[in-house]
Scaffold this active site. Structure first.
Site, PDB file in Angstrom:
ATOM      1  N   GLN A   1     -10.184  -3.807  -3.458  1.00  0.00           N
ATOM      2  CA  GLN A   1     -11.504  -3.359  -2.932  1.00  0.00           C
ATOM      3  C   GLN A   1     -12.517  -3.885  -3.909  1.00  0.00           C
ATOM      4  OE1 GLN A   1     -12.104  -1.752  -0.168  1.00  0.00           O
ATOM      5  NE2 GLN A   1     -14.355  -2.232  -0.716  1.00  0.00           N
TER       6      GLN A   1
ATOM      7  N   ARG B   1     -13.544  -8.623   1.901  1.00  0.00           N
ATOM      8  CA  ARG B   1     -12.047  -8.309   1.478  1.00  0.00           C
ATOM      9  C   ARG B   1     -11.254  -9.669   2.002  1.00  0.00           C
ATOM     10  NH1 ARG B   1     -10.360  -3.026   1.494  1.00  0.00           N
ATOM     11  NH2 ARG B   1      -8.396  -4.334   0.567  1.00  0.00           N
TER      12      ARG B   1
ATOM     13  N   ASP C   1     -17.169   7.032  -1.697  1.00  0.00           N
ATOM     14  CA  ASP C   1     -16.054   6.985  -1.123  1.00  0.00           C
ATOM     15  C   ASP C   1     -15.599   8.290  -0.557  1.00  0.00           C
ATOM     16  OD1 ASP C   1     -13.601   6.093   0.062  1.00  0.00           O
ATOM     17  OD2 ASP C   1     -12.450   6.039  -1.917  1.00  0.00           O
TER      18      ASP C   1
ATOM     19  N   HIS D   1      -7.195   0.576  -6.372  1.00  0.00           N
ATOM     20  CA  HIS D   1      -7.582  -0.172  -5.311  1.00  0.00           C
ATOM     21  C   HIS D   1      -8.161  -1.429  -5.604  1.00  0.00           C
ATOM     22  CE1 HIS D   1      -8.048  -1.317  -1.220  1.00  0.00           C
ATOM     23  NE2 HIS D   1      -8.742  -0.399  -0.884  1.00  0.00           N
TER      24      HIS D   1
ATOM     25  N   ARG E   1       0.854  -1.325   0.097  1.00  0.00           N
ATOM     26  CA  ARG E   1       0.002   0.149  -0.100  1.00  0.00           C
ATOM     27  C   ARG E   1       0.846   1.125  -0.058  1.00  0.00           C
ATOM     28  NH1 ARG E   1      -5.319   1.551   3.444  1.00  0.00           N
ATOM     29  NH2 ARG E   1      -6.260   0.204   1.866  1.00  0.00           N
TER      30      ARG E   1
ATOM     31  N   CYS F   1     -16.444   1.580   0.354  1.00  0.00           N
ATOM     32  CA  CYS F   1     -15.164   0.921   0.721  1.00  0.00           C
ATOM     33  C   CYS F   1     -14.955   0.994   2.263  1.00  0.00           C
ATOM     34  CB  CYS F   1     -13.985   1.071  -0.207  1.00  0.00           C
ATOM     35  SG  CYS F   1     -13.328   2.925   0.094  1.00  0.00           S
TER      36      CYS F   1
HETATM   37  N1  NVA Z   1     -10.020   6.426  -1.465  1.00  0.00           N
HETATM   38  C1  NVA Z   1      -9.623   6.215  -0.142  1.00  0.00           C
HETATM   39  C2  NVA Z   1      -9.674   4.749  -0.046  1.00  0.00           C
HETATM   40  C3  NVA Z   1      -9.439   4.403   1.440  1.00  0.00           C
HETATM   41  C4  NVA Z   1      -9.698   2.775   1.602  1.00  0.00           C
HETATM   42  C5  NVA Z   1      -8.094   6.588   0.040  1.00  0.00           C
HETATM   43  O1  NVA Z   1      -7.359   6.408  -0.929  1.00  0.00           O
HETATM   44  O2  NVA Z   1      -7.613   7.035   1.024  1.00  0.00           O
HETATM   45  N1   CP Z   2     -11.242  -0.038   2.517  1.00  0.00           N
HETATM   46  C1   CP Z   2     -10.033  -0.312   2.820  1.00  0.00           C
HETATM   47  O1   CP Z   2      -9.029  -0.429   2.128  1.00  0.00           O
HETATM   48  O2   CP Z   2      -9.876   0.060   4.297  1.00  0.00           O
HETATM   49  P1   CP Z   2      -8.583   0.222   4.821  1.00  0.00           P
HETATM   50  O3   CP Z   2      -7.883   1.579   4.305  1.00  0.00           O
HETATM   51  O4   CP Z   2      -8.918   0.141   6.485  1.00  0.00           O
HETATM   52  O5   CP Z   2      -7.410  -0.805   4.546  1.00  0.00           O
END
Ligand code: NVA
Ligand code: CP
Length: 307
Positions: free
Chosen positions: A135, A289, A221, A132, A105, A261
């Site tokens: 997800q 997930r 989101d 992502h 990540r 998500c």
């Molecule tokens: N779009 C959000 C998703 C978090 C799981 C982010 O990138 O912060």
């Molecule tokens: N939806 C998602 O990826 O959640 P986290 O940021 O908690 O991993």
């Protein structure tokens, strides 16, 4: 031996492979729910590199790997030499000699691509600024579980054209459903993302109510993703009319589902009555997930199995 397979974008899997993963998810989930031990990844090790925070992604990969008989190692890049400027290529060479699978990540998609290009083992994108994919595996599995095939259905994305939205674009092309997208002026989906995925399934709407009309699934989101915090105040103003609320859900199909998500901000991108209401499936979505990623890890490491 087959070539190393990565999961850096959703389209790294073919439609047929996605269908296979959804079918394996069902089997692996059923086994887990009936307390049957299933350890196909015994002695395998997953390294998880995190440069951004996480609840769901970390826990679902870590628990999932344990449940498949393997081991997961959490690395916060700040605590590793990556945080002190070690080249991604060098880190990939070393890390991939010590484990069987890597999940990352991070911020830039190019980081996971550079890592994968120098890795001996499969690499999974656990979220970048651009995509992502894990997800959307869970989201589509959740839709199928609740409503059956997604082919030919209409999904409405109301909100920021972010990493999750970009992955929905790829999903629409791969799995042949319609995607209605509505984002505020200045935050619209990038034309190259639409072009890259096959624009025929994607329709853009200036008014979020038009995107919601007739949809079988409404999803959104956060307005400010990780890494974009400096834009927060401007985004709050720009996105004001893009909240998924009961009025917008009322325009969708009668049996429409709501997904997010998570983490969510009630009163911003979604009203409390929608996310906590009867059409919302966000908790099943989060749980899935775990199950979809177990099927993904099994596929990347063992290819197709008959077990
Ligand atoms: N779009 C959000 C998703 C978090 C799981 C982010 O990138 O912060
Ligand atoms: N939806 C998602 O990826 O959640 P986290 O940021 O908690 O991993």
């Amino acid at each position: 031996m087959r070539a190393v397979r990565n999961f850096l974008q959703l389209r790294d899997l073919s439609p047929n492979e996605l269908e296979y993963i959804f079918e394996r998810t069902r089997i692996i989930k059923d086994r887990f729910k009936s307390y049957q031990q299933y350890w196909p990844l015994q002695d395998r090790t997953l390294v998880m590199l995190f440069e951004k925070q996480s609840t769901r992604t970390r826990l679902s990969f870590e628990a999932g790997m344990h449940q498949l008989g393997g081991t997961a190692i959490y690395v916060n890049t700040r605590d590793s030499q990556l945080g002190r400027g070690e080249a991604v290529e060098d880190a990939a060479q070393v890390i991939s000699r010590m484990c069987d699978l890597v999940m990352i990540r991070t911020f830039e998609q190019t980081m996971v691509e550079r890592f994968a290009a120098n890795s001996r083992v499969p690499v999974i994108n656990g979220l970048t600024n651009e995509y992502h994919p894990c997800q959307i595996l869970a989201d589509i599995y959740t839709y199928i579980e609740k409503r059956g095939p997604i082919k030919g259905k209409t999904v409405a994305w109301i909100g920021d054209s972010n990493n999750v939205c970009n992955t929905w674009l790829q999903a629409a092309a791969l799995l042949d459903f319609e995607l209605n997208v509505s984002s505020p002026p200045g935050f619209e989906v990038a034309p190259e993302q639409v072009d890259a995925c096959g624009a025929s399934q994607v329709r853009s709407f200036a008014d979020p109510r038009d995107a919601a009309r007739g949809a079988h699934l409404v999803t959104t989101d956060v307005w400010t993703s990780m890494g974009f915090e400096a834009e927060n105040a401007a985004r709050m103003r720009a996105f004001e009319n893009w909240q998924v609320d009961a009025a917008k859900m009322a325009l969708a199909a009668d049996d429409a589902l709501f997904m997010h998500c998570l983490p969510a901000h009630r009163g911003e991108e979604v009203s409390a009555d929608v996310i906590d209401g009867e059409q919302s499936v966000v908790w099943d979505e989060a749980e899935n997930r775990l199950h979809t990623q177990k099927a993904l890890m099994e596929f990347l490491l063992l290819d197709r199995v008959n077990d």
